[in-house]
Design a protein around this motif. Structure first.
Motif, PDB file in Angstrom:
ATOM      1  N   LEU A  22       0.833  -1.201   0.000  1.00 42.82           N
ATOM      2  CA  LEU A  22       0.000   0.000   0.000  1.00 42.82           C
ATOM      3  C   LEU A  22       0.869   1.253   0.000  1.00 42.82           C
ATOM      4  O   LEU A  22       0.628   2.182  -0.765  1.00 42.82           O
ATOM      5  CB  LEU A  22      -0.928   0.000   1.216  1.00 42.82           C
ATOM      6  N   ARG A  23       1.892   1.270   0.839  1.00 45.05           N
ATOM      7  CA  ARG A  23       2.799   2.432   0.870  1.00 45.05           C
ATOM      8  C   ARG A  23       3.487   2.615  -0.473  1.00 45.05           C
ATOM      9  O   ARG A  23       3.606   3.724  -0.978  1.00 45.05           O
ATOM     10  CB  ARG A  23       3.840   2.275   1.968  1.00 45.05           C
ATOM     11  N   LEU A  24       3.931   1.527  -1.057  1.00 43.75           N
ATOM     12  CA  LEU A  24       4.604   1.594  -2.348  1.00 43.75           C
ATOM     13  C   LEU A  24       3.674   2.176  -3.408  1.00 43.75           C
ATOM     14  O   LEU A  24       4.049   3.094  -4.145  1.00 43.75           O
ATOM     15  CB  LEU A  24       5.082   0.195  -2.754  1.00 43.75           C
ATOM     16  N   ARG A  25       2.462   1.660  -3.479  1.00 44.85           N
ATOM     17  CA  ARG A  25       1.494   2.142  -4.484  1.00 44.85           C
ATOM     18  C   ARG A  25       1.155   3.608  -4.255  1.00 44.85           C
ATOM     19  O   ARG A  25       1.117   4.402  -5.196  1.00 44.85           O
ATOM     20  CB  ARG A  25       0.220   1.296  -4.459  1.00 44.85           C
ATOM     21  N   GLN A  26       0.913   3.990  -2.998  1.00 47.75           N
ATOM     22  CA  GLN A  26       0.560   5.381  -2.703  1.00 47.75           C
ATOM     23  C   GLN A  26       1.682   6.336  -3.094  1.00 47.75           C
ATOM     24  O   GLN A  26       1.424   7.393  -3.679  1.00 47.75           O
ATOM     25  CB  GLN A  26       0.220   5.541  -1.220  1.00 47.75           C
ATOM     26  N   LEU A  27       2.912   5.965  -2.786  1.00 48.60           N
ATOM     27  CA  LEU A  27       4.048   6.814  -3.160  1.00 48.60           C
ATOM     28  C   LEU A  27       4.194   6.900  -4.672  1.00 48.60           C
ATOM     29  O   LEU A  27       4.405   7.983  -5.230  1.00 48.60           O
ATOM     30  CB  LEU A  27       5.345   6.279  -2.551  1.00 48.60           C
ATOM     31  N   ARG A  28       4.086   5.763  -5.341  1.00 45.25           N
ATOM     32  CA  ARG A  28       4.215   5.745  -6.801  1.00 45.25           C
ATOM     33  C   ARG A  28       3.155   6.616  -7.447  1.00 45.25           C
ATOM     34  O   ARG A  28       3.441   7.443  -8.323  1.00 45.25           O
ATOM     35  CB  ARG A  28       4.118   4.299  -7.314  1.00 45.25           C
ATOM     36  N   GLU A  29       1.918   6.478  -6.993  1.00 45.87           N
ATOM     37  CA  GLU A  29       0.826   7.269  -7.554  1.00 45.87           C
ATOM     38  C   GLU A  29       0.962   8.746  -7.208  1.00 45.87           C
ATOM     39  O   GLU A  29       0.660   9.615  -8.031  1.00 45.87           O
ATOM     40  CB  GLU A  29      -0.518   6.724  -7.075  1.00 45.87           C
ATOM     41  N   ALA A  30       1.413   9.058  -5.994  1.00 44.48           N
ATOM     42  CA  ALA A  30       1.608  10.458  -5.592  1.00 44.48           C
ATOM     43  C   ALA A  30       2.667  11.134  -6.455  1.00 44.48           C
ATOM     44  O   ALA A  30       2.589  12.337  -6.708  1.00 44.48           O
ATOM     45  CB  ALA A  30       1.994  10.537  -4.119  1.00 44.48           C
ATOM     46  N   ARG A  31       3.651  10.350  -6.910  1.00 47.71           N
ATOM     47  CA  ARG A  31       4.718  10.881  -7.768  1.00 47.71           C
ATOM     48  C   ARG A  31       4.325  10.826  -9.237  1.00 47.71           C
ATOM     49  O   ARG A  31       5.104  11.135 -10.118  1.00 47.71           O
ATOM     50  CB  ARG A  31       6.029  10.115  -7.570  1.00 47.71           C
ATOM     51  N   LYS A  32       3.089  10.346  -9.484  1.00 46.99           N
ATOM     52  CA  LYS A  32       2.542  10.242 -10.837  1.00 46.99           C
ATOM     53  C   LYS A  32       3.437   9.399 -11.760  1.00 46.99           C
ATOM     54  O   LYS A  32       3.728   9.769 -12.887  1.00 46.99           O
ATOM     55  CB  LYS A  32       2.295  11.628 -11.436  1.00 46.99           C
ATOM     56  N   ILE A  33       3.835   8.248 -11.228  1.00 49.14           N
ATOM     57  CA  ILE A  33       4.647   7.297 -11.994  1.00 49.14           C
ATOM     58  C   ILE A  33       3.788   6.067 -12.259  1.00 49.14           C
ATOM     59  O   ILE A  33       3.256   5.472 -11.323  1.00 49.14           O
ATOM     60  CB  ILE A  33       5.916   6.888 -11.211  1.00 49.14           C
ATOM     61  N   LEU A  70      13.229   0.334 -12.508  1.00 54.14           N
ATOM     62  CA  LEU A  70      13.774  -0.700 -11.632  1.00 54.14           C
ATOM     63  C   LEU A  70      14.377  -1.876 -12.399  1.00 54.14           C
ATOM     64  O   LEU A  70      15.074  -2.698 -11.817  1.00 54.14           O
ATOM     65  CB  LEU A  70      12.687  -1.238 -10.702  1.00 54.14           C
ATOM     66  N   GLY A  71      14.057  -1.961 -13.686  1.00 51.80           N
ATOM     67  CA  GLY A  71      14.558  -3.079 -14.478  1.00 51.80           C
ATOM     68  C   GLY A  71      13.812  -4.371 -14.225  1.00 51.80           C
ATOM     69  O   GLY A  71      14.387  -5.463 -14.278  1.00 51.80           O
ATOM     70  N   VAL A  72      12.507  -4.240 -13.936  1.00 54.87           N
ATOM     71  CA  VAL A  72      11.651  -5.411 -13.717  1.00 54.87           C
ATOM     72  C   VAL A  72      10.397  -5.260 -14.575  1.00 54.87           C
ATOM     73  O   VAL A  72      10.204  -4.247 -15.225  1.00 54.87           O
ATOM     74  CB  VAL A  72      11.259  -5.554 -12.219  1.00 54.87           C
ATOM     75  N   SER A  73       9.535  -6.248 -14.545  1.00 56.29           N
ATOM     76  CA  SER A  73       8.279  -6.171 -15.295  1.00 56.29           C
ATOM     77  C   SER A  73       7.224  -5.416 -14.486  1.00 56.29           C
ATOM     78  O   SER A  73       7.327  -5.318 -13.259  1.00 56.29           O
ATOM     79  CB  SER A  73       7.761  -7.577 -15.614  1.00 56.29           C
ATOM     80  N   LYS A  74       6.207  -4.913 -15.188  1.00 52.73           N
ATOM     81  CA  LYS A  74       5.126  -4.228 -14.469  1.00 52.73           C
ATOM     82  C   LYS A  74       4.342  -5.230 -13.616  1.00 52.73           C
ATOM     83  O   LYS A  74       3.755  -4.860 -12.608  1.00 52.73           O
ATOM     84  CB  LYS A  74       4.222  -3.441 -15.410  1.00 52.73           C
ATOM     85  N   GLU A  75       4.370  -6.502 -14.001  1.00 51.09           N
ATOM     86  CA  GLU A  75       3.728  -7.532 -13.193  1.00 51.09           C
ATOM     87  C   GLU A  75       4.448  -7.692 -11.848  1.00 51.09           C
ATOM     88  O   GLU A  75       3.810  -7.943 -10.823  1.00 51.09           O
ATOM     89  CB  GLU A  75       3.699  -8.870 -13.943  1.00 51.09           C
ATOM     90  N   THR A  76       5.769  -7.527 -11.856  1.00 49.29           N
ATOM     91  CA  THR A  76       6.529  -7.596 -10.606  1.00 49.29           C
ATOM     92  C   THR A  76       6.120  -6.446  -9.688  1.00 49.29           C
ATOM     93  O   THR A  76       5.936  -6.654  -8.482  1.00 49.29           O
ATOM     94  CB  THR A  76       8.048  -7.548 -10.884  1.00 49.29           C
ATOM     95  N   ILE A  77       5.930  -5.269 -10.255  1.00 43.76           N
ATOM     96  CA  ILE A  77       5.483  -4.121  -9.452  1.00 43.76           C
ATOM     97  C   ILE A  77       4.113  -4.428  -8.862  1.00 43.76           C
ATOM     98  O   ILE A  77       3.858  -4.159  -7.684  1.00 43.76           O
ATOM     99  CB  ILE A  77       5.444  -2.822 -10.288  1.00 43.76           C
ATOM    100  N   TYR A  78       3.239  -5.005  -9.676  1.00 42.37           N
ATOM    101  CA  TYR A  78       1.914  -5.396  -9.180  1.00 42.37           C
ATOM    102  C   TYR A  78       2.050  -6.359  -8.006  1.00 42.37           C
ATOM    103  O   TYR A  78       1.358  -6.228  -6.995  1.00 42.37           O
ATOM    104  CB  TYR A  78       1.076  -6.017 -10.309  1.00 42.37           C
ATOM    105  N   ARG A  79       2.950  -7.337  -8.124  1.00 39.09           N
ATOM    106  CA  ARG A  79       3.137  -8.311  -7.042  1.00 39.09           C
ATOM    107  C   ARG A  79       3.688  -7.647  -5.784  1.00 39.09           C
ATOM    108  O   ARG A  79       3.287  -8.004  -4.674  1.00 39.09           O
ATOM    109  CB  ARG A  79       4.039  -9.462  -7.510  1.00 39.09           C
ATOM    110  N   TYR A  80       4.592  -6.679  -5.938  1.00 43.65           N
ATOM    111  CA  TYR A  80       5.087  -5.933  -4.773  1.00 43.65           C
ATOM    112  C   TYR A  80       3.945  -5.164  -4.105  1.00 43.65           C
ATOM    113  O   TYR A  80       3.788  -5.184  -2.897  1.00 43.65           O
ATOM    114  CB  TYR A  80       6.166  -4.922  -5.166  1.00 43.65           C
ATOM    115  N   GLU A  81       3.155  -4.493  -4.937  1.00 42.29           N
ATOM    116  CA  GLU A  81       2.061  -3.673  -4.401  1.00 42.29           C
ATOM    117  C   GLU A  81       0.936  -4.522  -3.811  1.00 42.29           C
ATOM    118  O   GLU A  81       0.172  -4.037  -2.976  1.00 42.29           O
ATOM    119  CB  GLU A  81       1.513  -2.746  -5.494  1.00 42.29           C
ATOM    120  N   SER A  82       0.834  -5.751  -4.220  1.00 44.94           N
ATOM    121  CA  SER A  82      -0.184  -6.665  -3.689  1.00 44.94           C
ATOM    122  C   SER A  82       0.347  -7.511  -2.541  1.00 44.94           C
ATOM    123  O   SER A  82      -0.363  -8.385  -2.040  1.00 44.94           O
ATOM    124  CB  SER A  82      -0.685  -7.587  -4.810  1.00 44.94           C
TER     125      SER A  82
END
Length: 93
Positions: free
Chosen positions: A11-22, A31-43
């Motif tokens: 949740l913190r990761l997603r909120q920060l990412r969205e607040a920075r409009k990324i 980060l050199g990863v897939s967007k699915e990996t970001i989804y897994r981190y955020e979930s």
């Protein structure tokens, strides 16, 4: 954070990412990863390595302490950091 509060890395990761409009895609590319990996981190399905967490903190302009739940202070935004730097320069003069 008290012992009764629930910490949520994703949740913190997603909120920060969205607040920075990324977008997930742009963040993943940095980060050199897939967007699915970001989804897994955020979930909270996958936990990033220490090095990856450090990269995230740098990109999101926050502290690792905030990302991992040791602090409730997310740090300064880019605009706040620039304003502080300008103030300090003016103060020194």
């Amino acid at each position: 954070m008290s012992d009764t509060e629930v910490y949520d890395f994703g949740l913190r990761l997603r909120q920060l990412r969205e607040a920075r409009k990324i977008s997930r895609k742009a963040f993943a590319k940095k980060l050199g990863v897939s967007k699915e990996t970001i989804y897994r981190y955020e979930s909270n399905v996958q936990t990033p390595s220490l090095d990856r967490t450090k990269q995230m903190a740098i990109i999101l302009q926050t502290s690792m302490d905030y990302l991992v739940g040791f602090s409730d202070d997310p740090g300064l935004t880019r605009e706040q950091r620039k304003a502080l730097e300008q103030f300090l320069i003016a103060f020194r003069e």
